[in-house]
Scaffold this motif. Structure first.
Motif, PDB file in Angstrom:
ATOM      1  N   VAL A   1      46.996  35.081  33.782  1.00 60.72           N
ATOM      2  CA  VAL A   1      46.435  35.317  32.446  1.00 60.72           C
ATOM      3  C   VAL A   1      47.406  34.733  31.428  1.00 60.72           C
ATOM      4  CG1 VAL A   1      45.696  37.046  30.771  1.00 60.72           C
ATOM      5  CG2 VAL A   1      45.263  37.419  33.209  1.00 60.72           C
ATOM      6  N   ASP A   2      46.889  33.921  30.532  1.00 59.09           N
ATOM      7  CA  ASP A   2      47.697  33.303  29.475  1.00 59.09           C
ATOM      8  C   ASP A   2      48.116  34.375  28.468  1.00 59.09           C
ATOM      9  OD1 ASP A   2      48.843  31.822  27.476  1.00 59.09           O
ATOM     10  OD2 ASP A   2      47.093  30.552  27.104  1.00 59.09           O
ATOM     11  N   GLY A   3      49.432  34.649  28.401  1.00 57.71           N
ATOM     12  CA  GLY A   3      49.916  35.683  27.504  1.00 57.71           C
ATOM     13  C   GLY A   3      49.888  35.301  26.043  1.00 57.71           C
ATOM     14  N   THR A   4      49.706  34.014  25.727  1.00 52.74           N
ATOM     15  CA  THR A   4      49.724  33.581  24.330  1.00 52.74           C
ATOM     16  C   THR A   4      48.376  33.748  23.641  1.00 52.74           C
ATOM     17  OG1 THR A   4      49.222  31.288  24.954  1.00 52.74           O
ATOM     18  CG2 THR A   4      51.548  31.924  24.852  1.00 52.74           C
ATOM     19  N   GLN A   5      47.334  34.100  24.400  1.00 53.42           N
ATOM     20  CA  GLN A   5      46.040  34.310  23.755  1.00 53.42           C
ATOM     21  C   GLN A   5      45.949  35.734  23.223  1.00 53.42           C
ATOM     22  OE1 GLN A   5      42.864  33.790  26.624  1.00 53.42           O
ATOM     23  NE2 GLN A   5      44.103  34.709  28.233  1.00 53.42           N
TER      24      GLN A   5
ATOM     25  N   GLU B   1      33.243  32.284  31.047  1.00 52.79           N
ATOM     26  CA  GLU B   1      32.110  33.201  31.114  1.00 52.79           C
ATOM     27  C   GLU B   1      30.817  32.429  31.359  1.00 52.79           C
ATOM     28  OE1 GLU B   1      30.091  36.870  28.562  1.00 52.79           O
ATOM     29  OE2 GLU B   1      31.765  35.731  27.735  1.00 52.79           O
ATOM     30  N   GLY B   2      30.045  32.885  32.326  1.00 58.98           N
ATOM     31  CA  GLY B   2      28.809  32.201  32.690  1.00 58.98           C
ATOM     32  C   GLY B   2      28.988  31.112  33.726  1.00 58.98           C
ATOM     33  N   ALA B   3      30.184  31.040  34.346  1.00 57.27           N
ATOM     34  CA  ALA B   3      30.436  29.999  35.344  1.00 57.27           C
ATOM     35  C   ALA B   3      29.460  30.106  36.510  1.00 57.27           C
ATOM     36  CB  ALA B   3      31.878  30.078  35.844  1.00 57.27           C
TER      37      ALA B   3
ATOM     38  N   LEU C   1      41.397  31.676  33.607  1.00 55.23           N
ATOM     39  CA  LEU C   1      40.682  30.869  32.629  1.00 55.23           C
ATOM     40  C   LEU C   1      41.323  29.488  32.517  1.00 55.23           C
ATOM     41  CD1 LEU C   1      40.148  33.431  29.709  1.00 55.23           C
ATOM     42  CD2 LEU C   1      38.447  32.643  31.357  1.00 55.23           C
ATOM     43  N   PRO C   2      40.609  28.512  31.950  1.00 52.78           N
ATOM     44  CA  PRO C   2      41.237  27.217  31.689  1.00 52.78           C
ATOM     45  C   PRO C   2      42.488  27.382  30.827  1.00 52.78           C
ATOM     46  CG  PRO C   2      38.860  27.078  31.383  1.00 52.78           C
ATOM     47  CD  PRO C   2      39.178  28.524  31.573  1.00 52.78           C
ATOM     48  N   ASN C   3      43.497  26.599  31.131  1.00 58.45           N
ATOM     49  CA  ASN C   3      44.771  26.627  30.405  1.00 58.45           C
ATOM     50  C   ASN C   3      45.558  27.915  30.622  1.00 58.45           C
ATOM     51  OD1 ASN C   3      44.592  24.074  29.361  1.00 58.45           O
ATOM     52  ND2 ASN C   3      44.976  24.696  27.241  1.00 58.45           N
ATOM     53  N   ALA C   4      45.316  28.580  31.753  1.00 54.95           N
ATOM     54  CA  ALA C   4      46.104  29.775  32.063  1.00 54.95           C
ATOM     55  C   ALA C   4      47.455  29.416  32.667  1.00 54.95           C
ATOM     56  CB  ALA C   4      45.340  30.679  33.026  1.00 54.95           C
TER      57      ALA C   4
ATOM     58  N   VAL D   1      43.996  39.461  26.047  1.00 55.92           N
ATOM     59  CA  VAL D   1      44.266  39.237  27.468  1.00 55.92           C
ATOM     60  C   VAL D   1      43.337  40.088  28.338  1.00 55.92           C
ATOM     61  CG1 VAL D   1      46.662  38.511  27.146  1.00 55.92           C
ATOM     62  CG2 VAL D   1      46.121  40.946  27.374  1.00 55.92           C
ATOM     63  N   ALA D   2      42.933  41.241  27.844  1.00 54.30           N
ATOM     64  CA  ALA D   2      42.029  42.101  28.613  1.00 54.30           C
ATOM     65  C   ALA D   2      40.678  41.421  28.814  1.00 54.30           C
ATOM     66  CB  ALA D   2      41.851  43.444  27.903  1.00 54.30           C
ATOM     67  N   ALA D   3      40.161  40.774  27.765  1.00 56.27           N
ATOM     68  CA  ALA D   3      38.884  40.062  27.885  1.00 56.27           C
ATOM     69  C   ALA D   3      39.011  38.882  28.847  1.00 56.27           C
ATOM     70  CB  ALA D   3      38.424  39.582  26.515  1.00 56.27           C
ATOM     71  N   ALA D   4      40.158  38.211  28.821  1.00 55.95           N
ATOM     72  CA  ALA D   4      40.382  37.086  29.735  1.00 55.95           C
ATOM     73  C   ALA D   4      40.335  37.562  31.179  1.00 55.95           C
ATOM     74  CB  ALA D   4      41.724  36.430  29.431  1.00 55.95           C
ATOM     75  N   TYR D   5      40.954  38.709  31.433  1.00 57.89           N
ATOM     76  CA  TYR D   5      40.970  39.249  32.793  1.00 57.89           C
ATOM     77  C   TYR D   5      39.559  39.641  33.232  1.00 57.89           C
ATOM     78  CZ  TYR D   5      41.676  42.510  36.634  1.00 57.89           C
ATOM     79  OH  TYR D   5      41.598  43.149  37.837  1.00 57.89           O
ATOM     80  N   THR D   6      38.841  40.374  32.401  1.00 55.04           N
ATOM     81  CA  THR D   6      37.510  40.853  32.783  1.00 55.04           C
ATOM     82  C   THR D   6      36.514  39.702  32.939  1.00 55.04           C
ATOM     83  OG1 THR D   6      37.008  41.258  30.443  1.00 55.04           O
ATOM     84  CG2 THR D   6      37.826  43.116  31.742  1.00 55.04           C
ATOM     85  N   THR D   7      36.699  38.624  32.181  1.00 54.70           N
ATOM     86  CA  THR D   7      35.809  37.468  32.321  1.00 54.70           C
ATOM     87  C   THR D   7      35.913  36.867  33.715  1.00 54.70           C
ATOM     88  OG1 THR D   7      35.868  36.908  29.966  1.00 54.70           O
ATOM     89  CG2 THR D   7      35.320  35.135  31.501  1.00 54.70           C
TER      90      THR D   7
END
Length: 348
Positions: free
Chosen positions: A245-249, A219-221, A167-170, A252-258
């Motif tokens: 994956v950015d650990g500070t968000q 999402e939707g890229a 994702l952006p800012n990862a 993280v599971a949603a970031a990965y699946t996106t």
């Protein structure tokens, strides 16, 4: 515009020169007769992969390329000079597509590869060609053949061994700047990377590989959201992917699946590539948070999760060595396939 990865251009080869009708008429020369020469061949249009280029920006400002017409034939059996060829210089990794962008005409993966795009027309015949015992003074010649013309697309797919996704800012740009001498833009807001960057990771003598950092996916890229998935083509040639994956968000599971969903929607085999999953920015997290989010990622991905920090350098070398091992496996497989293909060939 610093980076351009596709361009539409028009190419046209040169027409052949016309044949000449001429007769030798010289005082005190016993034998005369027809002496008209042939026309010269028209110039060809070639495309060649050259070193030192990593963008198609030159074709943003010039889209029409025409080779020279062959020179017409002349008397005294002089053949016209052939037209000058035109060579389109492109970076290695450039694909040549037909106007409909469906058929791939050529794929230039190595420096020095050269492909003919449009062949020049043959020159016409002069009247010398038509002389015979029954036609000793022919007044016939033929015009040159026309050249070929077509619209084509140039599409660049960077040649890299490992692709960075997330994702952006990862933290992809930070990671690239740490492992190589590349200097991508780094800032605390999304979409700081607007076009792909390449970096060379040097782990020692004979242990170098290229990493490609592409703009972040959201999402939707695949439907054009954000910067879209246009730049995913630049990691189609990669042996493996490093998924940060950015650990500070929070999720993280949603970031990965996106990101995985976008790779699958894009296709082209990206979802099947070997993936190294890493939780980034652990320098800004507590040990408890790290353990919890690693567990979340392992549960959703079914893969081991590496813990790294682009700022402090934790886990970076081990991650690069793991990526290098995959690159070596891929190169060995390619070499074996090439040797097998060569072995199947018949030699007289």
């Amino acid at each position: 515009m610093k980076f351009l990865d596709q361009a539409k251009v028009y190419v046209r080869s040169g027409n052949g020169g016309a044949g000449c009708v001429s007769f030798r008429r010289e005082a005190y020369v016993e034998y005369g007769g027809p002496d008209g020469g042939d026309g010269g061949k028209g110039g060809d249009v070639w495309v060649e992969a050259v070193d030192g280029l990593n963008t198609l920006i030159d074709y943003r400002y010039k889209q029409h390329f025409k080779a020279d017409t062959g020179q017409h034939g002349m008397g005294k059996n002089r053949t016209g000079k052939g037209g000058e060829d035109v060579v389109l210089e492109v970076p290695a990794g450039t694909q040549i597509l037909d106007e409909d962008k469906e058929e791939v005409l050529a794929d230039l993966t190595e420096v020095g590869q050269r492909v003919l795009l449009a062949r020049g027309g043959d020159g016409g015949k002069g009247n010398t060609r038509y002389k015979s015992s029954t036609n000793q003074a022919p007044r016939k010649s033929t015009p040159g053949f026309p050249g070929e013309e077509r619209w084509i697309w140039l599409r660049l797919k960077l040649i890299a061994d490992v692709g960075l996704v997330g994702l952006p800012n990862a933290g992809k740009s930070t990671f690239l700047s740490v492992v190589s001498r590349a200097h991508p833009k780094i800032a605390a807001y999304p979409f700081t990377t607007l076009y792909p960057h390449l970096g060379v990771v040097d782990l020692g003598p004979g242990s170098r590989f290229i990493v490609a950092d592409i703009p972040g996916l959201i999402e939707g890229a695949h439907e054009g959201a954000g910067i879209g998935d246009r730049f995913l083509g630049h990691i189609e040639r990669c042996a493996s992917l490093i998924h940060l994956v950015d650990g500070t968000q929070e999720d993280v599971a949603a970031a990965y699946t996106t990101v995985r969903g976008e790779l699958e929607a894009y296709g082209a085999g990206l979802a099947e590539k070997r993936e190294i999953l890493a939780l980034n920015k652990i320098d800004a997290m507590t040990e408890e948070d790290i353990a919890g989010k690693v567990a979340e990622l392992e549960a959703v991905s079914g893969k081991p999760v590496r813990r790294i920090s682009g700022v402090s350098g934790d886990g970076i070398k081990d991650l690069c060595r793991e990526a290098w091992d995959i690159v070596l496996e891929g190169r060995a497989a390619e070499k074996a396939a090439a040797e097998a293909a060569a072995g199947d060939g018949w030699t007289p």
